[in-house]
Design a protein around this motif. Structure first.
Motif, mmCIF file in Angstrom:
data_model
loop_
_atom_site.group_PDB
_atom_site.id
_atom_site.type_symbol
_atom_site.label_atom_id
_atom_site.label_comp_id
_atom_site.label_asym_id
_atom_site.label_seq_id
_atom_site.Cartn_x
_atom_site.Cartn_y
_atom_site.Cartn_z
ATOM 1 N N GLN A 18 -2.309 4.427 -3.338
ATOM 2 C CA GLN A 18 -2.691 3.132 -3.884
ATOM 3 C C GLN A 18 -3.132 2.232 -2.750
ATOM 4 O O GLN A 18 -2.413 2.033 -1.776
ATOM 5 N N ASP A 19 -4.348 1.692 -2.881
ATOM 6 C CA ASP A 19 -4.894 0.800 -1.865
ATOM 7 C C ASP A 19 -4.137 -0.529 -1.888
ATOM 8 O O ASP A 19 -3.318 -0.781 -2.765
ATOM 9 N N TRP A 20 -4.453 -1.378 -0.925
ATOM 10 C CA TRP A 20 -3.777 -2.665 -0.832
ATOM 11 C C TRP A 20 -3.838 -3.408 -2.156
ATOM 12 O O TRP A 20 -4.911 -3.634 -2.711
ATOM 13 N N TYR A 64 1.043 5.587 0.308
ATOM 14 C CA TYR A 64 0.301 6.768 0.756
ATOM 15 C C TYR A 64 1.282 7.901 1.072
ATOM 16 O O TYR A 64 2.500 7.699 1.149
ATOM 17 N N LYS A 108 4.063 -1.349 8.993
ATOM 18 C CA LYS A 108 3.947 0.049 8.608
ATOM 19 C C LYS A 108 5.289 0.645 8.159
ATOM 20 O O LYS A 108 6.335 0.351 8.740
ATOM 21 N N GLN A 121 -4.330 8.175 0.934
ATOM 22 C CA GLN A 121 -4.055 6.989 0.135
ATOM 23 C C GLN A 121 -3.742 7.322 -1.310
ATOM 24 O O GLN A 121 -4.457 8.094 -1.949
ATOM 25 N N ARG A 138 1.511 11.530 3.776
ATOM 26 C CA ARG A 138 0.981 12.003 5.061
ATOM 27 C C ARG A 138 0.759 13.507 4.997
ATOM 28 O O ARG A 138 1.627 14.265 4.562
ATOM 29 N N TYR A 171 6.609 9.734 0.164
ATOM 30 C CA TYR A 171 5.719 8.578 0.058
ATOM 31 C C TYR A 171 6.144 7.487 1.034
ATOM 32 O O TYR A 171 7.331 7.346 1.347
ATOM 33 N N ARG A 218 0.859 -1.178 0.000
ATOM 34 C CA ARG A 218 0.000 0.000 0.000
ATOM 35 C C ARG A 218 0.893 1.225 0.000
ATOM 36 O O ARG A 218 1.928 1.247 0.687
ATOM 37 N N GLU A 254 -3.254 9.917 6.791
ATOM 38 C CA GLU A 254 -2.652 9.157 5.709
ATOM 39 C C GLU A 254 -3.541 9.296 4.478
ATOM 40 O O GLU A 254 -4.693 8.858 4.485
#
Length: 498
Positions: free
Chosen positions: A445-447, A434, A487, A443, A436, A471, A432, A441
Motif C-alpha cells: 500500500q502506497d503512502w 510493504y 522506517k 509495495q 521485503r 509486513y 505505507r 521493498e
C-alpha cells in the motif's frame, strides 16, 4: 485512500494451433515470431484468466467499500514481469531460447460469447498442465489442429482442456484461440471488447491495465455473463511472418511461489478527517457520526440528515444530507457559513432520520467549538526548529503473527520523540505498507493518510486479501515544512489459517 486486492482464480496460456495446456505453470510467456513445430512457421500465445470478485462484492454490499461520498473507485489489473528486477536481462534470451520482446503493445480483452458480443457465455477450465514440451507436439498442417501427442509418464505435460481449441472436455471455443486475428472467422478481433491497451517500450515493464469501467459495470450489473479476460499482442504483431527468431515476454501467474501473484487492485476513498476538535472559521469543515450496534459498526437504512444550530437553537445551515464514508461512518461537509460569527463560539450538529433495521432512533446532538482561522497560523521572528516524533501502536502488536482472516483497526499514537506524555494532534500523518524480497521493498500500500477522529489516529488493515509474509509499516509526518519518514515502525507477519 485504501486498497483491496482481488486475485486470479484460474488462468491458462493458449498456444496457437496446439492442444498443450500450461494452466498450472507459475509463469506465462506471451510469444510471437518463428516456430519450428508449426506450419506455417510462426506462432503466438494468449493468456486468459478470471478473477474472484466475491470478497470485493461482499465488502461493497456491507458498505465497507462505498462510493457514497464520491464516485472515484478505480480498479487496475497488475502482473509482475519476470525480468523487471534486472536491466541486464534486456535484449537477452530466455531459458526457452526466445528473445525478450521489446517495443510492443498488449491488449486486455473480455472473453467473448459464442457469437462475439452475442450468444452464450464461454465457460472454460484451467487445466492441469505445467510444461510446454515441444517434443510432445505433432507437426500439423497449414490449417493447424492435428491430433496431439502425449506421454503417459510425463506428469507435467497435459493436453487436457482448456487449450487453443477446447474450453472443457466436451466443448470447444466457438473460434480456435478465442478469436480470429485476421477478421475471417466465427468470432473476430473486431468483435472483441478491448478493455485496455498498454505499450511496452523495453519489455521489462509490469502489466498495469485499467479495468475501472469494466469492474464497475460488473458491480452495478450493466455488464453480465463475463467468463474472464485475455491478454494478447495486437494482430499486427501476431501475424508478423519471416522472422528468424521467436520473441516473448513473461509474467508471474497465480501459481507463482513468490509474492508476485497477479491481482486486481481496487482503490477507494474511506479517509476520515474529523474536524470536530479543530473546527475553524473561513473554511469548509467535516463532521462525522460513528454508528455501533453491540460494538460493531453498522449502517443505517438511510443517510442521516444534519442541521447546524447555535446555542439559542437558531438554524445556521441545514438540512444537509450526510453520506456513508465507510461502514458505520457518516460524513457531513459543512460549508463556510460562519463569517459573521464570533470566535470561540459553541454550535451543535443535530443528526436525524436515524433508521436502523426499520426502527427509528432518537435524534443525536453533538457539540463543536468554532475557532478563529488564526488558531492554525503560527507567526514568529524565528525559524522553527526541526521536530522528531515517536510512535506507539495498538491493534497490532510488534512482531505479532496474524491470521489472514482478520480485519484489524491499527491505532497510531503520535508523540514528541523521547517523550511518553506529549501526544500530538492536528498534524498530517501517512502510513505505507510493504514486504521485503531480499533488499527490494515490494509495495503493498502506497503512502496513505491516516484517519483522524476527535480521539485518535488509526487505519484499517484487512488481512483477507494479503499474501502470507512479513509486513513492514513506515510512518511519514508532514509538519513545519518537513517531510520526515520513519522506517519500519511496525512489523508483523500474516499467516495462513489452517
Amino acid at each position: 485512500m485504501s486498497i483491496f486486492r482481488s486475485y486470479i482464480n484460474k488462468n491458462n496460456t493458449l498456444i496457437s494451433n496446439s492442444y498443450t495446456n500450461t494452466g498450472r505453470n507459475p509463469v506465462t510467456e506471451l510469444s510471437f515470431g518463428a516456430s519450428d513445430y508449426l506450419i506455417p512457421n510462426y506462432g503466438y500465445t494468449r493468456f486468459i484468466f478470471n478473477l474472484d470478485l466475491t470478497d470485493l462484492l461482499d465488502n461493497i454490499n456491507q458498505g465497507i467499500i462505498t462510493r457514497g461520498c464520491e464516485n472515484n473507485m478505480t480498479h487496475f489489473f497488475q502482473m509482475t514481469n519476470t525480468s523487471s528486477f534486472e536491466e541486464d536481462l534486456l535484449n537477452t534470451k530466455m531459458t526457452t531460447g526466445r528473445r525478450r520482446a521489446t517495443s510492443f503493445d498488449l491488449i486486455l480483452f473480455r472473453i467473448p460469447k459464442t457469437e462475439g458480443y452475442y450468444g452464450d457465455p464461454q465457460y472454460w477450465d484451467e487445466g492441469v498442465g505445467y510444461d510446454f514440451n515441444e517434443f510432445n507436439l505433432a507437426v500439423v498442417n497449414s490449417q493447424g489442429g492435428g491430433s496431439p501427442l502425449t506421454y503417459v509418464d510425463d506428469k507435467s505435460f497435459s493436453t487436457r482442456p482448456s487449450n487453443w481449441y477446447q474450453t472443457t472436455t466436451i466443448s470447444n471455443w466457438s473460434e480456435p484461440g478465442i478469436y480470429n486475428n485476421k477478421n475471417s472467422g466465427n468470432v473476430n478481433f473486431s468483435d472483441l471488447v478491448i478493455v485496455d491497451r498498454q505499450h511496452f517500450e523495453f519489455g521489462n515493464e509490469d502489466i498495469n491495465f485499467n479495468m475501472t469501467d469494466e469492474i464497475n459495470g460488473i458491480i452495478n450489473g450493466s455488464i453480465t455473463d463475463v467468463t474472464g479476460w485475455g491478454i494478447a499482442y495486437l494482430p499486427d504483431v501476431e501475424n508478423i511472418t519471416g522472422l528468424t527468431e521467436a520473441y516473448s515476454v513473461a509474467f508471474f501467474t497465480n501459481h507463482t511461489q513468490t509474492f508476485y501473484q497477479p491481482f486486481l487492485q481496487t482503490t477507494y476513498n474511506d479517509l476520515i478527517e474529523d474536524d470536530r476538535n479543530i473546527f475553524v472559521k473561513n473554511q469548509r469543515n467535516k463532521l462525522y457520526l460513528y454508528v455501533y450496534n453491540n460494538g460493531d459498526l453498522v449502517n443505517f437504512d438511510d443517510n442521516p440528515v444534519v442541521n447546524i444550530t447555535d446555542r439559542s437553537g437558531s438554524l445556521i445551515v441545514g438540512p444537509l444530507t450526510s453520506c456513508l464514508r465507510t461502514k458505520g461512518v457518516y460524513e457531513i461537509n459543512i460549508p463556510n457559513v460562519f463569517n459573521n460569527n464570533k470566535t470561540p463560539c459553541e454550535f451543535y450538529d443535530n443528526w436525524s432520520n436515524l433508521l436502523l433495521d426499520t426502527h427509528y432512533i432518537p435524534d443525536i446532538t453533538n457539540q463543536f467549538i468554532l475557532k478563529n482561522y488564526s488558531n492554525r497560523v503560527e507567526i514568529s521572528s524565528l525559524s522553527k526548529s526541526p521536530e522528531t516524533f515517536g510512535f506507539d501502536f495498538y491493534g497490532i502488536k510488534q512482531d505479532e503473527k496474524i491470521l489472514n482472516t482478520d480485519i484489524r483497526k491499527v491505532g497510531v499514537l503520535i508523540k514528541k520523540a523521547y517523550s511518553t506524555q506529549t501526544l500530538i494532534n492536528g498534524i498530517e500523518a501517512f502510513y505505507r505498507i510493504y514486504v521485503r524480497e531480499g533488499t527490494t521493498e515490494v509495495q503493498v500500500q502506497d503512502w496513505t493518510k491516516i484517519n483522524r477522529t476527535p480521539n485518535e489516529y488509526y487505519f484499517i488493515f484487512d488481512t483477507r486479501d494479503k499474501i502470507p509474509n512479513q509486513y513492514f509499516v513506515d510512518i511519514k509526518v508532514n509538519i513545519s515544512g518537513q517531510r520526515d519518514t520513519y522506517k519500519r515502525q511496525l512489523t508483523f507477519q500474516i499467516v495462513d489459517k489452517k
